[in-house]
Design a protein around this motif. Sequence first.
Motif, PDB file in Angstrom:
ATOM      1  N   TRP A 191      40.046  53.976  76.528  1.00 25.35           N
ATOM      2  CA  TRP A 191      40.517  54.159  77.901  1.00 25.35           C
ATOM      3  C   TRP A 191      41.559  53.079  78.205  1.00 25.35           C
ATOM      4  CZ3 TRP A 191      35.815  53.074  75.991  1.00 25.35           C
ATOM      5  CH2 TRP A 191      35.341  51.775  76.154  1.00 25.35           C
ATOM      6  N   HIS A 381      37.911  47.435  71.858  1.00 26.85           N
ATOM      7  CA  HIS A 381      36.568  47.923  71.583  1.00 26.85           C
ATOM      8  C   HIS A 381      36.653  48.682  70.282  1.00 26.85           C
ATOM      9  CE1 HIS A 381      35.339  46.905  75.641  1.00 26.85           C
ATOM     10  NE2 HIS A 381      36.294  47.642  76.158  1.00 26.85           N
ATOM     11  N   ASN A 436      29.937  49.214  73.207  1.00 25.35           N
ATOM     12  CA  ASN A 436      30.259  48.705  74.538  1.00 25.35           C
ATOM     13  C   ASN A 436      29.987  49.742  75.625  1.00 25.35           C
ATOM     14  OD1 ASN A 436      31.877  46.905  76.467  1.00 25.35           O
ATOM     15  ND2 ASN A 436      32.994  48.838  76.618  1.00 25.35           N
ATOM     16  N   GLU A 437      29.256  49.366  76.625  1.00 23.98           N
ATOM     17  CA  GLU A 437      29.105  50.135  77.863  1.00 23.98           C
ATOM     18  C   GLU A 437      28.996  51.641  77.635  1.00 23.98           C
ATOM     19  OE1 GLU A 437      32.041  49.078  80.778  1.00 23.98           O
ATOM     20  OE2 GLU A 437      31.395  46.993  80.824  1.00 23.98           O
ATOM     21  N   ASN A 490      27.581  42.456  80.029  1.00 27.19           N
ATOM     22  CA  ASN A 490      28.915  42.721  80.566  1.00 27.19           C
ATOM     23  C   ASN A 490      28.768  42.619  82.085  1.00 27.19           C
ATOM     24  OD1 ASN A 490      29.830  43.330  78.027  1.00 27.19           O
ATOM     25  ND2 ASN A 490      30.830  45.247  78.632  1.00 27.19           N
ATOM     26  N   TYR A 491      29.365  41.579  82.668  1.00 27.98           N
ATOM     27  CA  TYR A 491      29.293  41.379  84.127  1.00 27.98           C
ATOM     28  C   TYR A 491      27.832  41.303  84.579  1.00 27.98           C
ATOM     29  CZ  TYR A 491      33.912  42.991  82.907  1.00 27.98           C
ATOM     30  OH  TYR A 491      35.114  43.134  82.268  1.00 27.98           O
ATOM     31  N   GLU A 512      31.047  40.363  78.028  1.00 30.10           N
ATOM     32  CA  GLU A 512      32.293  40.609  78.784  1.00 30.10           C
ATOM     33  C   GLU A 512      32.112  40.073  80.196  1.00 30.10           C
ATOM     34  OE1 GLU A 512      34.069  44.494  78.011  1.00 30.10           O
ATOM     35  OE2 GLU A 512      34.847  44.446  80.056  1.00 30.10           O
ATOM     36  N   SER A 515      37.198  39.621  84.308  1.00 35.00           N
ATOM     37  CA  SER A 515      38.033  40.714  84.826  1.00 35.00           C
ATOM     38  C   SER A 515      38.724  40.323  86.130  1.00 35.00           C
ATOM     39  CB  SER A 515      37.215  42.005  85.024  1.00 35.00           C
ATOM     40  OG  SER A 515      37.247  42.785  83.856  1.00 35.00           O
ATOM     41  N   TRP A 542      32.914  45.170  90.038  1.00 39.72           N
ATOM     42  CA  TRP A 542      31.952  44.821  88.980  1.00 39.72           C
ATOM     43  C   TRP A 542      32.190  43.416  88.423  1.00 39.72           C
ATOM     44  CZ3 TRP A 542      35.875  48.396  88.683  1.00 39.72           C
ATOM     45  CH2 TRP A 542      36.906  48.119  87.801  1.00 39.72           C
ATOM     46  N   TRP A 565      37.356  38.866  80.132  1.00 37.94           N
ATOM     47  CA  TRP A 565      38.235  40.031  80.060  1.00 37.94           C
ATOM     48  C   TRP A 565      39.495  39.676  80.807  1.00 37.94           C
ATOM     49  CZ3 TRP A 565      37.710  44.265  77.173  1.00 37.94           C
ATOM     50  CH2 TRP A 565      38.649  45.282  77.378  1.00 37.94           C
ATOM     51  N   TYR A 570      47.305  43.940  78.803  1.00 33.35           N
ATOM     52  CA  TYR A 570      47.515  45.011  77.823  1.00 33.35           C
ATOM     53  C   TYR A 570      48.016  46.229  78.577  1.00 33.35           C
ATOM     54  CZ  TYR A 570      42.904  46.060  79.743  1.00 33.35           C
ATOM     55  OH  TYR A 570      41.860  46.289  80.612  1.00 33.35           O
ATOM     56  N   GLU A 573      45.135  50.662  82.147  1.00 32.23           N
ATOM     57  CA  GLU A 573      44.161  50.072  83.076  1.00 32.23           C
ATOM     58  C   GLU A 573      44.803  49.119  84.095  1.00 32.23           C
ATOM     59  OE1 GLU A 573      40.646  48.446  80.949  1.00 32.23           O
ATOM     60  OE2 GLU A 573      39.743  50.266  81.717  1.00 32.23           O
ATOM     61  N   PHE A 586      44.525  42.028  84.018  1.00 32.74           N
ATOM     62  CA  PHE A 586      43.324  41.269  83.682  1.00 32.74           C
ATOM     63  C   PHE A 586      43.600  40.013  82.861  1.00 32.74           C
ATOM     64  CE2 PHE A 586      41.336  45.625  84.028  1.00 32.74           C
ATOM     65  CZ  PHE A 586      40.540  45.334  85.125  1.00 32.74           C
TER      66      PHE A 586
HETATM   67  C1  GAL Z   1      34.798  46.955  81.359  1.00 29.50           C
HETATM   68  C2  GAL Z   1      35.200  47.655  80.056  1.00 29.50           C
HETATM   69  C3  GAL Z   1      36.574  47.210  79.623  1.00 29.50           C
HETATM   70  C4  GAL Z   1      37.538  47.238  80.777  1.00 29.50           C
HETATM   71  C5  GAL Z   1      37.002  46.348  81.862  1.00 29.50           C
HETATM   72  C6  GAL Z   1      37.924  46.207  83.056  1.00 29.50           C
HETATM   73  O1  GAL Z   1      33.769  47.610  81.988  1.00 29.50           O
HETATM   74  O2  GAL Z   1      34.287  47.346  79.051  1.00 29.50           O
HETATM   75  O3  GAL Z   1      37.039  48.029  78.589  1.00 29.50           O
HETATM   76  O4  GAL Z   1      37.678  48.544  81.206  1.00 29.50           O
HETATM   77  O5  GAL Z   1      35.792  46.895  82.307  1.00 29.50           O
HETATM   78  O6  GAL Z   1      37.339  45.371  84.009  1.00 29.50           O
END
Ligand code: GAL
Length: 812
Positions: A191, A381, A436-437, A490-491, A512, A515, A542, A565, A570, A573, A586
């Motif tokens: 993504w 990822h 991941n997630e 992650n968070y 992770e 962000s 998040w 993150w 990149y 997103e 990010f």
């Molecule tokens: C996470 C995800 C990452 C990116 C990130 C952005 O949930 O693992 O790939 O999308 O959020 O905050």
Amino acid sequence: MVFAALLLTLSGINVYGQNVITRNERKIDADWKFHLGNAASPTLDFNYGINETSFSKAGGANGTAYAIRFNDRNWQKVDLPHDWAVGLPFDYMDNGDQNAHGYKAIGGHYPQNSIGWYRKEFEVDPADSGGRFELRTDGIYRDSKVWVNGYYVGGNYSGYTSATYDITDFIRFGKKNVIAVRVDATHYEGWFYEGAGIYRHVWLNRYNNLHVVSQGGLYVRTENKGKDANVILKTEVINKNTHAVKGTLETLILNREGKVLVHSKVIPLALDINEQKSYNNSLLLPNAQLSNLDNPYLYRAVALVRENGQVVDSVPVRFGVRTFAFDKDKGFFLNGKSVKIKGTSDHQDHAGVGAALLDYLQYYRIGLLKQMGSNAIRTTHNPPTPELLDACDSLGMLVMDETRLLTSGSEYEKEFRDLILRDRNHPSIFLWSIGNEEHYTQRTDIGKRIALNQILLQKELDPSRTATYAANIGNVYHGVNEVIPIRGFNYNLNGADNYHKEHPDQPVIGTEVASTVSTRGIYIKDTVRCYVPDYDSVFPPWASTAETWWSFAAKRDWFMGGFAWTGFDYRGEPTPYKWPNINSHFGIMDMCGFPKTVYYYYNAWWSDSAVMHIAPHWNWQGEEGKEKIVWVNSNTDDVELFLNGKSLGKKKMPINGHLEWKVQYEPGKLEAIGYKDGQKVTYSVETTGRPYQIKLTPSKNVLLADGEDAVVVNVSAVDKQGREVPDASNMVYFDLEGENAAIVGVGNGDPSSHENDKDVRHNWHRSLFNGRAQVIIRSGTNSGTIKLKAFASDVLSSNIELKQINNTAPIK
Ligand code: GAL
């Protein structure tokens, strides 16, 4: 037509003064031909799907792009690595996929841009026949199909794993051979921007018939025994002779200087026709030099296979001697010393070049992260390119190596298996990540079973390490977390304390975090151009600021640290915005690796250097008297801020924090002064004049004339006094001359820039974004001087000269 000939000759290595004939592994990146196909039209796809093909009769391929005789004269000449997506136009389409992938005109809606064909000619000397030939691709995005001389040799569904093809039977010795590859980038795997095409190296390898298997055939791990290390070797040998063979296998250990230190015992080999066998051996390395982050000492193991006393194969593998320990209460230990993970999660693309990074750029990027104070990287990822791991091994950076999907069907089990077999010798890898997630899977019993399958596979293939999974589910145990050896957060750090209390035996890492979003050099929110202020202050629901997660991590020994993150922006997103944004906010650094304000936060608390930094810049003409938020990142005991020599007060610097002042703008000099260990540390921003001259700052002055080396040239504008102008936006044009060197991409880190990273009409140019841009140059193949000239209207131009040299020194 350029006839791209590659003559393979047997090359030797020197063992005890004897030059021995051995394997030959060679990159074949130069001189490929490329053309777009078409997913919606077989005729525009070079008759793919409408001609009698190699799928109905072996080698039958006339009239298709994989036939030997196909005329590719009008195809574009390209060198690998090559990413065709980065040069495509941006196109707005209001859907999540386009937004996530950076609005490039590729994917299911763009059949005309989503298929790519490659062709490469090569020759093999008849003297080299009689052995095995293998083609290896390290990364093709994606769904690649490969033909050699019209024979289909296989494909790789993954856009990220390496693939090997035995092409021995299809070689035409002494004649033209053709490799053809069809790449289908219609589907996404992630993504985020993923590129398209043969964006990593391709190798043409030759082995004698008795050899160590190419993919992960020599596995080296170590166990410390007091001052010494036990080196444990597992070697897979295959016999492709037409008769059974007897031979021997032995392994040498060489130090950094190439001196042989230890010689293993000699093991007898006995293999039947087509038999593959695994041999275990071990040896003691006395007084082993430990590999750590400051001195990533690398040894080399060389396995030698002999037949009739003659060496017929030799495999060199770099390895390091070090120990990892994951303690549920005390966190991570490297060689018995506590090390907090100060990591970043990163995607693989860079300004200018998309996903097709020349190897030098891997070192450049890892170098920037290391300079900041980071000690670890997570390959989000997906499987990385091997050269990223080489850079981490050499520079001293820990790696969490991640597979693409958490699932265990044969395709994805294979992807994870291939990843481990390929990467397990890299000393930098301290942790595998099984995914991941996976929000459909992670809380379920199916998820638990899949995870267990992958964990067992990992244990089988690499008993020297353990695994984690990046779960974004806070204090939830059911599912994957029940079986994962290291719990990844992650968070959702607000659930971490309770999780740790309830599951005190499971070590915890921040897989992770952060962000935080910011746009380099922008200090006021701009919803029209879609920019976020360059402080550590904005984050999606998040996420958190850098300061929040790092303060949390630093206070808890059991929390191993984490991966912010991301280290670099990149493509794709563009959270919190959409079009016209085309890349993320990010990054701690932007797409070019230029630092944002948050960089100095991490730099202050992650590195040993004395840090002082002020944001914003001090060019606010027309805003005299208006209040500016001044943000100081530092690790001094306290900081005193001065505006034009007048003190604005002294403040104590909170540990793992930052300082803020509200300052009425007045042109001049804003200076911060502090003391660290009794040493004065200062930093200032000054109101500059208008851009007067372009300035070019190369990352190095000498390139290897190997056609593969690269240099990063940063571009800025200075005023009459030589001060960089932080808000300059001049359009800068570039001219490169000399020795076949070439510009391969330009960028400026602007997340809303729709200027092309590639040269469209032999007219390389890029505007400065908040005072900066970047040019990436690939070396040519002659020794001599290369000259880069940069010019813009109304300012003076600038030139630099770089040396391109033939490396004649022996490579150890
Ligand atoms: C996470 C995800 C990452 C990116 C990130 C952005 O949930 O693992 O790939 O999308 O959020 O905050």
